[in-house]
Scaffold this active site. Sequence first.
Site, PDB file in Angstrom:
ATOM      1  N   SER A  77       1.052   3.882   2.231  1.00 53.61           N
ATOM      2  CA  SER A  77       1.169   4.664   3.459  1.00 53.61           C
ATOM      3  C   SER A  77       2.584   5.165   3.735  1.00 53.61           C
ATOM      4  O   SER A  77       2.778   6.061   4.542  1.00 53.61           O
ATOM      5  CB  SER A  77       0.670   3.849   4.665  1.00 53.61           C
ATOM      6  OG  SER A  77       1.607   2.866   5.048  1.00 53.61           O
TER       7      SER A  77
ATOM      8  N   SER B 181       0.838  -1.200   0.000  1.00 52.24           N
ATOM      9  CA  SER B 181       0.000   0.000   0.000  1.00 52.24           C
ATOM     10  C   SER B 181       0.876   1.255   0.000  1.00 52.24           C
ATOM     11  O   SER B 181       2.100   1.180   0.004  1.00 52.24           O
ATOM     12  CB  SER B 181      -0.934  -0.003   1.220  1.00 52.24           C
ATOM     13  OG  SER B 181      -0.206   0.253   2.402  1.00 52.24           O
TER      14      SER B 181
ATOM     15  N   SER C 146      -2.343   7.240   6.101  1.00 53.60           N
ATOM     16  CA  SER C 146      -1.666   6.226   6.905  1.00 53.60           C
ATOM     17  C   SER C 146      -2.408   6.010   8.216  1.00 53.60           C
ATOM     18  O   SER C 146      -2.656   6.965   8.963  1.00 53.60           O
ATOM     19  CB  SER C 146      -0.218   6.667   7.196  1.00 53.60           C
ATOM     20  OG  SER C 146       0.403   5.778   8.105  1.00 53.60           O
TER      21      SER C 146
ATOM     22  N   LYS D  59       6.284   1.331   9.395  1.00 51.60           N
ATOM     23  CA  LYS D  59       6.121   2.771   9.584  1.00 51.60           C
ATOM     24  C   LYS D  59       7.474   3.354   9.975  1.00 51.60           C
ATOM     25  O   LYS D  59       8.461   2.647  10.145  1.00 51.60           O
ATOM     26  CB  LYS D  59       5.097   3.080  10.696  1.00 51.60           C
ATOM     27  CG  LYS D  59       3.725   2.441  10.518  1.00 51.60           C
ATOM     28  CD  LYS D  59       2.934   3.036   9.383  1.00 51.60           C
ATOM     29  CE  LYS D  59       1.571   2.360   9.245  1.00 51.60           C
ATOM     30  NZ  LYS D  59       0.821   2.834   8.058  1.00 51.60           N
TER      31      LYS D  59
END
Length: 304
Positions: free
Chosen positions: A110, A108, A269, A165
């Site tokens: 994010s 994805s 996100s 992240k």
Amino acid sequence: MNMQPILANFALILLVLMVITGAIWFWDVFVLSKQRRAAANAALAEYDARTAKLTSDGIKVETNKRAAIEAAHLRQPTWVEYSGSFFPVIAIVFFLRSFLWEPFKIPSSSMVPTLQIGDLILVNKYTYGIRLPIINKKIIELNNPERGDVMVFKYPKDMSQDYIKRVIGVPGDKITYENKRLTVNGTPVEYTPLDDYLDDEKPVYHKHFIEKLPGSQHRILNSEPARSFNLDAVENFPQRAACDYSYDKFTCIVPEGNYFMMGDNRDNSADSRYWGFVPDKNIVGKAFLVWMNFGDPKRIGSIQ
């Protein structure tokens, strides 16, 4: 971002295969091979006795069959042969993947612009300590995550999922996010504007900045006119009392043994703003390399 291992539950699959092929290999070395040797010796003794009798009776006997008889009795069954061949390969892959490097695929957006959909990345499994595979329990302390690291971890709400992240806050940090700007321990983070960023998935431009955290810098995206975060989407996560939320601002003091994570694509996100802190026990490793993107080979390189 829900990370995708190259194969789902690959570590468990490897472990099972390693145990099965290893057990067969040891069984063959210490049991089956001795049984085959005994059977070969018996067959050779019988062949030698028969040959000697025929020779004594004046009958000419071919003696070149002895090696073939021995080879036939010593030959491993196919399933044993394949297991013995695969065992060392599987064991090496299991060791490398469990303790050194693990591959993942980015599914994805994010972490755009740092990581793109389809990036195949490598994660260093030992940077933050040596952990037992499958159960992810740390057994040797090494380094701790630092602000700015791109880190893979087990999603706190579902340990079967791997997320990626950026580390924004380490234990004890006071993190404030207001008007899409960070303040760390009372010091506003510096932002340098870049040219607007064209979205790869749709014809939309995003605000593009270099964000300079203490000790590191990286690129981020902001969308307009989205708010800093959606207050309605904030969950009741563990230790939420360490955070103070308002309409377009929050302040969190990162608890001991936890980390505050955010995606670089800030308005696209789901991260610590919504589901809370990442405990140290959830850490998988540090992402350090894009080793392939089949749609864009120029993506290969280190992760900043």
